[in-house]
Structure formats: structure tokens, C-alpha cells
Design a protein around this motif. Structure first.
Motif, mmCIF file in Angstrom:
data_model
loop_
_atom_site.group_PDB
_atom_site.id
_atom_site.type_symbol
_atom_site.label_atom_id
_atom_site.label_comp_id
_atom_site.label_asym_id
_atom_site.label_seq_id
_atom_site.Cartn_x
_atom_site.Cartn_y
_atom_site.Cartn_z
ATOM 1 N N PHE A 83 24.861 26.685 36.697
ATOM 2 C CA PHE A 83 26.053 26.246 35.976
ATOM 3 C C PHE A 83 26.924 25.363 36.868
ATOM 4 N N LEU A 84 27.208 25.834 38.083
ATOM 5 C CA LEU A 84 28.067 25.063 38.990
ATOM 6 C C LEU A 84 27.425 23.720 39.346
ATOM 7 N N THR A 85 26.097 23.723 39.491
ATOM 8 C CA THR A 85 25.399 22.471 39.790
ATOM 9 C C THR A 85 25.573 21.481 38.642
ATOM 10 N N GLN A 86 25.426 21.969 37.400
ATOM 11 C CA GLN A 86 25.615 21.097 36.236
ATOM 12 C C GLN A 86 27.049 20.578 36.162
ATOM 13 N N VAL A 87 28.000 21.438 36.451
ATOM 14 C CA VAL A 87 29.410 21.014 36.438
ATOM 15 C C VAL A 87 29.614 19.878 37.445
ATOM 16 N N GLY A 88 29.036 20.028 38.637
ATOM 17 C CA GLY A 88 29.178 18.980 39.652
ATOM 18 C C GLY A 88 28.488 17.693 39.250
ATOM 19 N N ARG A 105 35.459 11.414 34.849
ATOM 20 C CA ARG A 105 35.324 12.742 34.260
ATOM 21 C C ARG A 105 35.301 13.782 35.362
ATOM 22 N N GLN A 106 36.218 14.753 35.330
ATOM 23 C CA GLN A 106 36.271 15.774 36.366
ATOM 24 C C GLN A 106 36.083 17.147 35.708
ATOM 25 N N GLU A 107 34.801 17.550 35.627
ATOM 26 C CA GLU A 107 34.469 18.794 34.925
ATOM 27 C C GLU A 107 34.932 20.034 35.687
ATOM 28 N N PHE A 108 35.054 19.959 37.018
ATOM 29 C CA PHE A 108 35.556 21.119 37.774
ATOM 30 C C PHE A 108 37.032 21.368 37.476
ATOM 31 N N ILE A 109 37.806 20.290 37.273
ATOM 32 C CA ILE A 109 39.210 20.488 36.884
ATOM 33 C C ILE A 109 39.262 21.108 35.485
ATOM 34 N N LEU A 110 38.388 20.644 34.603
ATOM 35 C CA LEU A 110 38.323 21.217 33.262
ATOM 36 C C LEU A 110 38.000 22.718 33.340
ATOM 37 N N LEU A 111 37.058 23.064 34.214
ATOM 38 C CA LEU A 111 36.697 24.471 34.403
ATOM 39 C C LEU A 111 37.896 25.266 34.922
ATOM 40 N N SER A 112 38.586 24.693 35.888
ATOM 41 C CA SER A 112 39.799 25.325 36.417
ATOM 42 C C SER A 112 40.837 25.506 35.307
ATOM 43 N N ASP A 113 40.941 24.494 34.430
ATOM 44 C CA ASP A 113 41.904 24.559 33.319
ATOM 45 C C ASP A 113 41.600 25.716 32.369
ATOM 46 N N ILE A 114 40.328 25.869 31.989
ATOM 47 C CA ILE A 114 40.005 26.828 30.919
ATOM 48 C C ILE A 114 39.970 28.276 31.411
ATOM 49 N N VAL A 115 40.049 28.480 32.738
ATOM 50 C CA VAL A 115 40.182 29.855 33.240
ATOM 51 C C VAL A 115 41.600 30.116 33.740
ATOM 52 N N GLY A 116 42.515 29.187 33.441
ATOM 53 C CA GLY A 116 43.924 29.434 33.753
ATOM 54 C C GLY A 116 44.306 29.181 35.199
ATOM 55 N N LEU A 117 43.344 28.704 36.017
ATOM 56 C CA LEU A 117 43.648 28.502 37.433
ATOM 57 C C LEU A 117 44.596 27.325 37.646
ATOM 58 N N SER A 118 44.417 26.256 36.879
ATOM 59 C CA SER A 118 45.257 25.063 37.065
ATOM 60 C C SER A 118 46.718 25.394 36.791
ATOM 61 N N GLY A 129 29.860 19.083 27.677
ATOM 62 C CA GLY A 129 29.259 19.399 28.978
ATOM 63 C C GLY A 129 29.152 20.899 29.181
ATOM 64 N N PRO A 130 28.868 21.329 30.420
ATOM 65 C CA PRO A 130 28.702 22.759 30.707
ATOM 66 C C PRO A 130 29.950 23.590 30.394
ATOM 67 N N VAL A 131 31.147 23.032 30.580
ATOM 68 C CA VAL A 131 32.358 23.800 30.284
ATOM 69 C C VAL A 131 32.467 24.060 28.778
ATOM 70 N N GLY A 132 32.118 23.069 27.972
ATOM 71 C CA GLY A 132 32.099 23.260 26.519
ATOM 72 C C GLY A 132 31.130 24.362 26.117
ATOM 73 N N LYS A 133 29.969 24.376 26.769
ATOM 74 C CA LYS A 133 28.967 25.417 26.470
ATOM 75 C C LYS A 133 29.499 26.799 26.846
ATOM 76 N N LEU A 134 30.211 26.869 27.964
ATOM 77 C CA LEU A 134 30.785 28.151 28.378
ATOM 78 C C LEU A 134 31.811 28.635 27.353
ATOM 79 N N LEU A 135 32.677 27.742 26.901
ATOM 80 C CA LEU A 135 33.680 28.120 25.896
ATOM 81 C C LEU A 135 32.989 28.692 24.662
ATOM 82 N N GLU A 136 31.885 28.047 24.272
ATOM 83 C CA GLU A 136 31.143 28.502 23.090
ATOM 84 C C GLU A 136 30.609 29.922 23.311
ATOM 85 N N LYS A 137 30.022 30.158 24.493
ATOM 86 C CA LYS A 137 29.496 31.497 24.810
ATOM 87 C C LYS A 137 30.605 32.543 24.815
ATOM 88 N N LEU A 138 31.810 32.112 25.185
ATOM 89 C CA LEU A 138 32.939 33.043 25.238
ATOM 90 C C LEU A 138 33.585 33.235 23.872
#
Lengths: 333, 333
Positions: free
Chosen positions: B68-73, B80-93, B210-219
Motif C-alpha cells: 500500500f505504502l509503495t503504491q501511495v509513493g 499529486r501528493q498522495e501521502f498528504i492525502l493519506l495524512s488528511d484522511i486519517v486526521g494527521l494533517s 488511487g490507493p487512498v480512495g481504495k482505502l476509504l472504500e474498504k473503510l
């Protein structure tokens, strides 16, 4: 509300603060239908947030982290996995291996697989030489593989791999092609014995020309692994054993960059006596590595993994958890 | 020992177990010369290991995480900054922003910057229209910016940006080129007033292919943000304020995919009366967004960041820490 967009099913958050954001993220993630994923995410988010709160993580530091992870992802290729390397150098790989493959006291401990195992090694008969390197110091490897009750394990498939005398695996040479070297698959006989000829392992650096190498440098750490030889055992009914033997007294024995060394896997090299030399067709005085491996059965491992997970939940004081396939999940019934 | 290789300077580890590996990683990382990095790594490693122990993280799960992390990178590009998006959707940002920019009660709260700010917006005079979208619902924006003691802030540079009526920022169109739209830089006058014409914001989905969208779907989560307009304030002597106003009653007001909503930033839209319409040259009945922003000074922010960090260390029971530039570091003296 517009009807062509998904409607939220759960009342959540407003007025997020440093204190309540974690609970709010948990609430929105609680929509997840997979209880295991839900639990893993809950723990991940809690720890990530606690990390930020405990360090008062600065914006610039957060951005440096974002850029570091991006670089780690972007250097990955089909033959290079920098995220596994990152996991290795922070001890996570060893920890996950220890959790997944718990060992009863009588059995051989596992350690990190590392990135250099391949699936194209030749299956060689007992006594074969696995290395074509003329500069290596000759080594005789004499081993057995048994069950926890001392019964020989016949017909185990054993992958062995090591570097050449320059500290490089065959796959680290661009002109390797499909010519495997320094690796082989051997098989245990009905006494559980397997033996082969190899070269004395040497220390080597992990790949350090990428972001993980730069991190090690910033941490004041070296990138070396002590001398070792990898072994992987497969036999139906037994838990796969991924392990390695470390040569006693090697440089970096107490500072392995990837935390792979365990006391029980450190082995002193000996030299063969005249009779052994004759029996195994090596020069008198050749160095020898002897080890008796002990495999655990699938059933032993499953039970142990289950018991350890139950124990871990208890010691964490986690209520309402059940353990399925060794993995804790919330009990939703 | 060979002399051409680095020699370890610190005695560490052998016989690593699930229990002692964390302490051992800390020991090897304690060679780090930078006390702040040493502290950040100590907390990071502790939380990462606790996460693995508390979940009994399985090998397959670990590998799924690595992939997952490899795909995000690998999906990251210049735009496009998918790691920032990932940080956003887990509340870290949001959490990092709250820590870095603490606000006294009287001031305007900050929120996530998001990935759609650019540096090429035109500086427009008061009353300009920032959107060329003919399909948007007209909106008059009437604001002030003041200090925490109620003094007008003159000459603040204010970046504003919003999507078009389709929920897309200008940069999300391939043919945008250098023609900025839906964004502008405006300036506060000597009464601290700034105003412009825009369109009523609409909800929009974050990038979810991308991978973050897929994670949201799984959640089981949606990928939408409620209607909002971004504001960023810069003025010498004041802490930069990155914030946004949310339209009261918007879809997703209570389930923002990136946790950006705060009560104090939710604003009801009103309609202008005849006199206001005439004064600001808009149609009678046009919707209006009014807000009085309050900036904190650099000094107020620095002091607050320091105090909050000291308080956090105290409540954590961390001994021997000092706070430098708002960041806790071990006191090495």
C-alpha cells in the motif's frame, strides 16, 4: 441534499481539537465492515496521533516525513523494496516475524528473510558446492533437521543462500542473468541430514544509496550486517522456517543494521579433523559450520500463535476481543 | 576486525524478542547526534512496535501495508501528493496544523491547507469577481480582519480559492495552462475590510482513483468534502493563518473526508438587502458570506506553542525535556 452523492450514515465530527480528533477519526472509521481492518486502523490512528501529540510534531517535520516516504516509494522497483528495508532498520520486520512464527523453547528461532531470496536456485545433491567464487574461504556445512520431539525430518526442502567473498549476492550483479550462484535448494535425507560445500560468509552493507541509507547516516548508524548464511525450510505439516546462522565473532554481531541476530543462531566455526575431511571430501583443516535445526509443526505454531495473541490481549487489558487465525478481532456478537 | 569498514561504537543487541526489540532499537538509534531527531525516532519506533504487538500484526498484513505504502509513493507526481492525502484522511494533517498553529480563544481557528493552493493567483482590487464560471450561484463575500485586541489589520495579503460549480479547482482541468480561475489574492484596507464576488461553494470529492480512495472504500467511508472556501492570511508580525469557511447546512458537514470542519468556521449564508445590493453592486437577493477574521501575532503564537508543548510534556510525564522553538527535545546538559 443532492441525491446523486453518497449520504453519510454516521453522525460525526465538528469542532475538532488536538484532544478529540482521534475519537472522531475512530467514529468515522467505525463504518468499516471488516472487523479486523477496523481494529488495525483504530490502533494505527491512535498511535499515529499519540506520536504527533507526544512530539508536538512540527509542520516542517511533517512535510519532511511526507517527502521521505514519497522518496522511499519512488525508489522501489521490481527488484528493490525500500519500504521493506525501512521496516528492517526500525526492527519492525523482525518483530512481525517473531509474532507470526512463535517458537517453542526447543525449536530453532526464525529471523528476517531479507530481500535476496530468489526462486530460481538449482536443487543440488548432498555434498554439492553452492558457490562458484574462487576467492572465498572454503566452508563445509553439516546440518540436521528434526522435530521438537527429536525425530528426523526427511525430505525437507531447504533453500540456502549467501553472498560471494565480496559481500554481494548474485542478484546484485547486473550481468547475473539466470545463472544463480551462492544459492541452492538441498534436501534432508532419512536421518534428517543435509550437507553441502560453500564459502565462509562475510559482512556486507545493506543497500544504502537511497533514502533509507540517508536516514541511517542521520541516525549515526552504520549499514552493515554481520557474516551470515540464510536458510529457509519447507516441509508439509511444518511451519515454514525462515532463519539464518551468524558466524560467532563477526564484525557487527552486536549492531546488525536490520536486527536479525539472535543468540541461538550464532555459531562458532570449527575446523574439520582428518577423518571428517576424508569422509566429506574436503581439505584437512577446512572450516566447518554445524547446526541442528528443529522445526515446529503447523499445529504447534497455530496453537502457540493463538495462545500468544490471547495473552497479549489480556495483558493489554483489551476487553471484548476474540482471536481468529491468531489475529485479534473485536467480538461483534 | 577489518579496518576499512566502520566499527560499531555502541554495544547492543542479540537475542531479540518481541519484548526487548524496542529497547534495542532505541539503543542503536541513541547514536544520533541530533537530539530532536533522536526523540522523534524514539516515539515513532515505540508506537510502531506497540501497534504491531497490540494487533499481533500478521505477515500478510505487514506485506499488504508495504505494498500500500509503495503504491501511495509511486502515484505521487509534481501535481499529486498522495501521502498528504493519506495524512488528511486519517486526521494527521489537521492535528499537525492544530499543534503548529495554536489559537487563543478570541482568534480564528485554522484548518487543513489541502492540495489546491497555487502561487499564481492574480492580485485583484476590492469588489472583483474571482470566478469566471457562468453556472455558479453568485455570492458576495464581505469580511474583515483584525487583531485579538480588535484593531483592524491593514494590508494583509489574503489568498482565496474555491472550486467551480462542478466541484473542480482550476488546476484539475488539463487545459488550465497558466490561466488561474476561482482564486485571487486580495488585500485588506485600513478598516481591515476586504470583499469580493465569487460563487456559492459546492461539495466535491477528494481524488479517489488511487490507493487512498481504495482505502476509504474498504473503510466504508465516502470521499466528499462539504462546501467551503479557502482563505490564507499573510501579514508581517502575524502568524500565517490557513483556514476555510464552511457553508452551514452543506452535505458532509458532519463527515468531511479530511476532518477540516470546525464549528467556529461554519457560516450561514444570508441574502443581501436592497441597500447592501446597491452598495456592493450586486442583484438584490444575492447570497452573502460575512466573516470577521482575527489574526494572532507571531509572538502570541510562539508563546502559546511553547506553553502548550511544556504542558504536553508535563501531562505525558516526560522528564528531562526542554522546549526549543515549540519542539520538545531531551535536555542533554
Amino acid at each position: 441534499m443532492s441525491s446523486d452523492r453518497p449520504q453519510p450514515t454516521i453522525p460525526v465530527l465538528k469542532n475538532l481539537t488536538i484532544e478529540n480528533i482521534t475519537e472522531n477519526v475512530h467514529r468515522i472509521n467505525s463504518q468499516c465492515a471488516d472487523p479486523r481492518l477496523k481494529y488495525v486502523m483504530e490502533r494505527l490512528v491512535s498511535h499515529l496521533h499519540d506520536f504527533a501529540r507526544e512530539t508536538r510534531l512540527g509542520f516542517d517535520e511533517w512535510m519532511a516525513g511526507i517527502q521521505f516516504l514519497t522518496q522511499v516509494g519512488q525508489i522501489c522497483t521490481d527488484v528493490r523494496q525500500e519500504f521493506i528495508l525501512l521496516s528492517d532498520i526500525v526492527g519492525l520486520s523482525l518483530l512481525v516475524d517473531s509474532i507470526s512464527h512463535p517458537k517453542p523453547p526447543a525449536s530453532t528461532e526464525g529471523t528476517v528473510l531479507g530481500p535476496f531470496h530468489t526462486h530460481d536456485a538449482s536443487t543440488l545433491p548432498a555434498g554439492s558446492h553452492i558457490s562458484a567464487d574462487p576467492h572465498g574461504t572454503p566452508l563445509l556445512v553439516l546440518c540436521t533437521v528434526k522435530t521438537t520431539t527429536g525425530q528426523p525430518v526427511e525430505g525437507a526442502k531447504i533453500d540456502v543462500w549467501e553472498t560471494d567473498s565480496h559481500g554481494k549476492y548474485d542478484v546484485q550483479y547486473e550481468d547475473r542473468g539466470d545463472k544463480a550462484d551462492g544459492r541452492a535448494v538441498v534436501t534432508s535425507d532419512k536421518e534428517g541430514v543435509f550437507w553441502f560445500k560453500a564459502i565462509v560468509p562475510v559482512p556486507y552493507p545493506i543497500p544504502h544509496d537511497g533514502p533509507v541509507g540517508k536516514l541511517l547516516e542521520k541516525l549515526g548508524r552504520h549499514c552493515w550486517r554481520p557474516s551470515h548464511m540464510h536458510f529457509m525450510f519447507e516441509k508439509e505439516g511444518f511451519d515454514n522456517l525462515v532463519t539464518a546462522l551468524y558466524v560467532r565473532g563477526s564484525d557487527y554481531e552486536t549492531s546488525d543494521a536490520v536486527f536479525g541476530v539472535k543468540d541461538s543462531l550464532i555459531v562458532p566455526l570449527d575446523t574439520v579433523d582428518a577423518q571428517t575431511a576424508k569422509q566429506y571430501d574436503v581439505e584437512a583443516g577446512t572450516q566447518v559450520l554445524r547446526y541442528d535445526f528443529v522445526l515446529t509443526t503447523d499445529d504447534e505454531t497455530k496453537q502457540l500463535r493463538h495462545d500468544e495473541a490471547v495473552k497479549a490481549m489480556k495483558s493489554l487489558g483489551r476487553e471484548g476481543m476474540i482471536v481468529i487465525n491468531g489475529l485479534p478481532v473485536p467480538d461483534v456478537d
